[in-house]
Design a protein around this motif. Sequence first.
Motif, PDB file in Angstrom:
ATOM      1  N   UNK A 311     -81.347  38.204  37.980  1.00 14.53           N
ATOM      2  CA  UNK A 311     -80.749  38.903  39.117  1.00 14.53           C
ATOM      3  C   UNK A 311     -79.254  38.621  39.200  1.00 14.53           C
ATOM      4  N   UNK A 312     -78.897  37.358  39.108  1.00 14.41           N
ATOM      5  CA  UNK A 312     -77.490  36.989  39.251  1.00 14.41           C
ATOM      6  C   UNK A 312     -76.634  37.542  38.122  1.00 14.41           C
ATOM      7  N   UNK A 329     -69.098  39.392  47.929  1.00 14.72           N
ATOM      8  CA  UNK A 329     -69.767  40.677  48.198  1.00 14.72           C
ATOM      9  C   UNK A 329     -71.130  40.433  48.854  1.00 14.72           C
ATOM     10  N   UNK A 330     -71.439  41.263  49.868  1.00 12.43           N
ATOM     11  CA  UNK A 330     -72.694  41.131  50.593  1.00 12.43           C
ATOM     12  C   UNK A 330     -73.467  42.456  50.585  1.00 12.43           C
ATOM     13  N   UNK A 331     -74.775  42.349  50.636  1.00 12.12           N
ATOM     14  CA  UNK A 331     -75.633  43.530  50.776  1.00 12.12           C
ATOM     15  C   UNK A 331     -76.507  43.328  52.008  1.00 12.12           C
ATOM     16  N   UNK A 332     -76.970  44.437  52.581  1.00 10.43           N
ATOM     17  CA  UNK A 332     -77.733  44.390  53.832  1.00 10.43           C
ATOM     18  C   UNK A 332     -79.214  44.599  53.574  1.00 10.43           C
ATOM     19  N   UNK A 333     -80.059  43.808  54.215  1.00 14.04           N
ATOM     20  CA  UNK A 333     -81.501  44.014  54.096  1.00 14.04           C
ATOM     21  C   UNK A 333     -81.966  45.050  55.115  1.00 14.04           C
ATOM     22  N   UNK A 334     -83.267  45.311  55.154  1.00 18.88           N
ATOM     23  CA  UNK A 334     -83.792  46.365  56.017  1.00 18.88           C
ATOM     24  C   UNK A 334     -83.771  45.984  57.501  1.00 18.88           C
ATOM     25  N   UNK A 335     -83.442  44.724  57.795  1.00 18.17           N
ATOM     26  CA  UNK A 335     -83.414  44.261  59.187  1.00 18.17           C
ATOM     27  C   UNK A 335     -81.992  44.191  59.733  1.00 18.17           C
ATOM     28  N   UNK A 336     -81.020  44.564  58.893  1.00 19.75           N
ATOM     29  CA  UNK A 336     -79.634  44.539  59.334  1.00 19.75           C
ATOM     30  C   UNK A 336     -78.906  43.246  59.025  1.00 19.75           C
ATOM     31  N   UNK A 338     -77.048  40.510  56.593  1.00 15.80           N
ATOM     32  CA  UNK A 338     -76.239  40.562  55.383  1.00 15.80           C
ATOM     33  C   UNK A 338     -76.493  39.324  54.524  1.00 15.80           C
ATOM     34  N   UNK A 339     -76.521  39.538  53.187  1.00 12.02           N
ATOM     35  CA  UNK A 339     -76.781  38.458  52.242  1.00 12.02           C
ATOM     36  C   UNK A 339     -75.700  38.460  51.163  1.00 12.02           C
ATOM     37  N   UNK A 340     -75.161  37.283  50.851  1.00 10.96           N
ATOM     38  CA  UNK A 340     -74.243  37.162  49.717  1.00 10.96           C
ATOM     39  C   UNK A 340     -75.036  37.357  48.424  1.00 10.96           C
ATOM     40  N   UNK A 341     -74.490  38.175  47.523  1.00  9.19           N
ATOM     41  CA  UNK A 341     -75.153  38.398  46.242  1.00  9.19           C
ATOM     42  C   UNK A 341     -75.453  37.080  45.540  1.00  9.19           C
ATOM     43  N   UNK A 342     -74.510  36.153  45.584  1.00  8.48           N
ATOM     44  CA  UNK A 342     -74.635  34.902  44.836  1.00  8.48           C
ATOM     45  C   UNK A 342     -75.783  34.026  45.336  1.00  8.48           C
ATOM     46  N   UNK A 343     -76.272  34.279  46.566  1.00  2.72           N
ATOM     47  CA  UNK A 343     -77.337  33.443  47.139  1.00  2.72           C
ATOM     48  C   UNK A 343     -78.734  34.009  46.919  1.00  2.72           C
ATOM     49  N   UNK A 344     -78.841  35.254  46.511  1.00  2.60           N
ATOM     50  CA  UNK A 344     -80.146  35.928  46.458  1.00  2.60           C
ATOM     51  C   UNK A 344     -80.992  35.399  45.297  1.00  2.60           C
ATOM     52  N   UNK A 345     -82.194  34.923  45.634  1.00  2.00           N
ATOM     53  CA  UNK A 345     -83.113  34.402  44.625  1.00  2.00           C
ATOM     54  C   UNK A 345     -84.326  35.305  44.424  1.00  2.00           C
TER      55      UNK A 345
END
Length: 697
Positions: A311-312, A329-336, A338-345
Motif C-alpha cells: 500500500x505504502x 497528503x490525506x484522504x477521507x474515509x466514508x465517515x468524514x 481524514x487519514x495521512x497516507x503514510x499511516x494507513x495499514x
Amino acid sequence: MIIISEFGIKIKNISAGTLYDVNLGTRDYFSYTEAMLNNSLFSAFLIKNGLNVYKGESTRDIICLDFDFGTRSYEDEHKRIEQLYKNSDGELKERLKYTLEKVENNKDLYDEKKREQIRDKFYNEGVDVTYKTKNKDGSIKSEETIHYEMLFRTSAKAKLGQVIFINSELYEVAYEWLTIGLGKLMTDDNAKIVEMSAYAPLTTSTIVGTKYIPVEDILILRDQDSFFKTMANIVRAEDYIDSKGRIGKKCVVDKKVTEVKNTLWDGMGLIEADYFKDCRNAYNPEWTVKINGMALMRHHLFKMCGFKSHIQLFFKDWCKKTGNDYETYQVQDMFGHWHYLKDIKIITTDNAIKWKKFKDLMGGSLESAYEYWCNKVNEDGSVFGVVKSDHPSKLGEYQQLSYQMVNTLPCTKDDVRDIASTSIEYVELLKQDNDEFEKFLRKNANEVNHYEMMADLYDHNHEFGNSTFFRHEKSKIISAYVHKLRKGKIVVNGDNLTVCGNPYALLLYSVGEDFTKDPTLQPESGTIQCYTTRFKHDEFLCAFRNPHNSPNNICYFHNVYSDEMEKYFEFSSNIAAVNCICTDVQPRLNGCDFDSDFVLATNQPTMVRCAAYCYKHYPTIVNDLKESGVVYKSNKSEYARMDNTFSKSRIGIGYSSNLAQLAMTYYWSELQGDSPDPKRLDELSDNFVILSVLACY
C-alpha cells in the motif's frame, strides 16, 4: 497468568434432552461429549475476567448444549423399556427389570417435551448442571451446581442445534463485551436479533494469532457495485394453488437477459505487507505465526479478509506521479475522517463493518457509530484476531475434486477417463512400486489404521513386501482407495485459491482515481479475467466454488499477469484476484463474497474446455428470492424461535444438494439419449438450477 492448552479449553457438549430429564429426576446422568472452547479474542477476555480454568485445561463455566432431541412421556418410556425387557435375557434382563421399576416409581416426574420446547425453557430460565465427585466405592464425595444462561451460538452451530451457555455469574460481563453494549439497547419490537446473533460471535472465532493495529490506521471506504447485462436463469417465487385449493409459493425459473450485480470488494481489504509479515501466536505470545498471502481478521462486529499489498509503495508512487507530498497528503474515509497516507495499514470497505447495521443504537449516524466502535476496539488494546492464512494443498501440485464437480461437467466417458488419468496412473504406480506404496501408507496413516506399522516393517526389510500378508493388505488398501476415487474424489493439477476482487482498483479508489479504469483486470468476451501466480500468464482455467451443484456455476477464467499486480501485491500462489467490473463472477460463483471464499481452480485441459462450453451455454443463475420478512422481538423466546428455524435448515440444505445431483444425472442421461426430449431437459434444468439456489441458503 493462566497458561492454557495450545488447542483451547476443554468444555462439555451436553445433550439438552438428557439434561432436562436429569433435572426432572427421571434420569441419573446426562449424555455428553468432550468439546473445546477454542483460542479466540473472546476466550482471552474471559480468562482475564474471572473464567475458572482447571489446570489450564478445562472449565465448567462454559458448556455447549446440543438440542438434538426432546424427552419422552412416561407411557412412551415405559413401553420402550418394557419392549427391551421382553427381548432380553440374563444379566441384561435383570438390569432392565430394575430400570422398569425405576420408571414406574418416577411416573409423576415425567414431562414430555419437544426439543423446541426445551430450547425455549432453557433460553428463558437458564439451566442447572450438577457435577458430582465420587469416591472409589461409588458414593458421592461432593456436589457442585452451576446455573447457566444462554450466551451465543455461531451461524454454523445454529444449524447443528448447538448453543453456548455460560455460568450466570459471568453472563453480564460476557454478554456486554460480545455485543459491545448494544445487546441491552435493542428495542423490543422489530429487533435485529438475527444480525446480532450472527455478528456478535465473530470474536469467538478460533484464531491462530493476534496483531496490534491502531484502529485509526484503517481506511474504511464505501463499497461500490458494478452491473453487467447478460442472459441469466432468474430464480424467483410465485403463487400457486395446490390440489386442495390452498395458495402456496413455488420456485420458477425465468430465462432472459438481465442486469447482474457484483459488489467489488465485498468483505475484503488490503493489508500492508511490510506490517503484516507475521502475528503473535494465540497460544504463546512469544512465538510468531507467518502470514502468507492473506489474513482473515476478526474484531467486534468486524470481519475482513486482508490481502497482502504494498500500500505504502503505491501511495509513494502515486504522490510522485501526481505531484503531491507523501508526508502530508490525506484522504477521507466514508465517515468524514481524514487519514495521512503514510499511516494507513489497512484499506477496506463498509461490508467488513457489521456494526453498521446497528448504527441506530450507536448514536444514530454512521459518524457516531464509527466513533463508538473505535472506542470499543481501543478499550481492548486495538488487538485484532487472525483466524487463518492461506496454505498450499496437502497433495502438492494436485487438488481433490468432489463428485458434484465431476457430475456437472458436460463430458463424455472418454473425457472422464482423461480427467481421472492422474489418479488412474497413480493407482497403477501403487500396484507396481512398493516404495511408492510405502509413501502412500505414511501419508494416510492415523491412530486407527495399521498403515504406519506396515510402512515400518517394509522399511526395515523390503522382503516383507513379498509376504502373503503384505500383498493381501496392499490389495485391500488399494481397493479401498479405488472405491474412494469412484466417488468422484479424483485429483487434478490445481489448488484451492482464496479469491479477492479487483485489488488494484481498490488502491485507485482510495486516492480518488477512477477505479473502473483498472488496467490489471478487464472485461473480456466469453471469459472472466483473473490473476494468480499458481498458473502461468495467459492460461485458461476451470473453477468451482462450494457448494457447487450445476454447470451454470462453473467459472471460465483467463489468467492475466500485469506489472501493477506483480509490483503492488505480495500474493502467495493460493490467492486469485478476479475481475468484478462488468462481469457476472459473483452470481456465477453462487453469490460468493471476498471474506475468505475460495475456488478450486485447475488448468486440466478437458475441464477447461468444459468450463468454456458451460460459460457459453449454461447461463448464470440469479437468485431473486425475497427474504421471508419475519420480524422478531428482543426476548429469549424469540431467540429460541429463531434458532429452532435455523436448526431445521441443515436438513434442507443437504437434501437440496442431493436432489440437484439426481436431477443433474437424469439431465445428462436424457441429453445423451437417441432422441432427447426438449421439454424434459428444460424441466430437469429448472430443477437443478432452483436446487442450486436452495442449497446455498
